[in-house]
Write an enzyme that holds these catalytic residues in place. Structure first.
Site: not given
Length: 287
Positions: A50, A84, A106, A136, A183, A211-212, A233, A236
């Site tokens: 990222s 990313d 993004d 996005e 996220h 995402h997240g 994706n 974390t």
């Protein structure tokens, strides 16, 4: 195995009504763990770097990208390299030279018209260089320490008809959609709006991206893939595994100073997490 192209992995997953997992890379240990976990699962995987990870590495994308590319090249399953959450056009323009086959541009923070114009320009640039581009619409939230968006906040969900128009106007290859995840979640209690996901899948002709995903339970992830998500994706969850293992190691050995000892345990924990999460997704076939 030669480095795969992200667009090929996502297209194949979408055609088979499954998803390819994409994991965030911050250190070399992340890349090694992701490849090891994917090999254990016997499935393709995407290594994602990222803009925040690039910033952590003093703003230099190439060293980490080259390291990740070497890991991908030596993996026993197809592995691609993806840049990313890029907001910087300057960084986006480094993608091809750094070995990425794809990027996620993004501009979701911008008003709709500005997001569309910026994304369209990014798509034109990327396609001229043979790069696959994700964008996005809506805002997943939780980036850069920000709190997740309220479920009813403006922009917190992707509107199907707006998504259809956005994809057609920009020419993006995939669309990250806001359907309830966020996220940087350390709990797994996100509730995905599966009805909205169904409407988005009907409205949008390109693959959809979640995402997240660390914040969603195994059941929610599996259901989202069954509902049309083609790229999942995850970031974390790996950091939780790595940090927990390192904390445990240092608690057992508070006199140790060799980082290889605790980083090895962190890497092993991440690899196990990758393999476990990939097993949650519908069966995947090695290309």
């Amino acid at each position: 195995m030669p480095i795969a192209a992200t667009g090929d992995l996502v297209a194949e997953a979408a055609a088979q009504q499954r998803a390819v997992a994409a994991f965030n890379v911050i250190t070399l240990e992340h890349a090694e763990a992701i490849a090891e976990g994917a090999e254990a699962a016997g499935a393709p995987v995407i290594l994602q770097i990222s803009e925040n990870a690039v910033a952590y590495h003093r703003g230099r994308a190439r060293p980490l990208a080259r390291a990740a590319a070497e890991v991908a090249d030596q993996a026993a399953v197809p592995v691609s390299l993806h840049l990313d959450h890029v907001q910087s056009v300057e960084l986006l323009h480094q993608a091809a030279d750094c070995g990425f086959s794809s990027a996620m541009f993004d501009a979701a923070r911008l008003p709709y018209a500005e997001n569309l114009a910026a994304t369209r320009a990014a798509v034109v640039w990327a396609h001229e260089r043979g790069l696959w581009l994700e964008a996005e619409l809506g805002e997943v939230g939780g980036k850069n320490g920000q709190a997740p968006l309220d479920a009813h906040a403006p922009g917190a969900r992707t509107a199907p008809e707006e998504a259809r128009a956005f994809v057609e106007a920009t020419g993006v290859d995939a669309l990250a959609v806001a359907v309830g995840t966020s996220h940087a979640m350390t709990s797994r209690d996100a509730r995905i709006d599966h009805g909205l996901l169904t409407r988005l899948r009907t409205a949008v002709a390109v693959p959809l991206v979640l995402h997240g995903s660390s914040g969603a339970s195994d059941e929610e992830l599996a259901r989202a893939v069954a509902g049309g998500i083609a790229k999942v994706n995850i970031g974390t969850a790996l950091n939780i595994a790595m940090t927990g293992a390192i904390r445990d190691r240092l608690a057992r050995d508070d006199q140790g100073v060799d980082p290889r000892r605790y980083l090895a345990e962190g890497r092993d924990a991440m690899a196990q997490t990758v393999a476990r999460l990939m097993a949650v997704l519908p069966p995947q076939l090695v290309l």
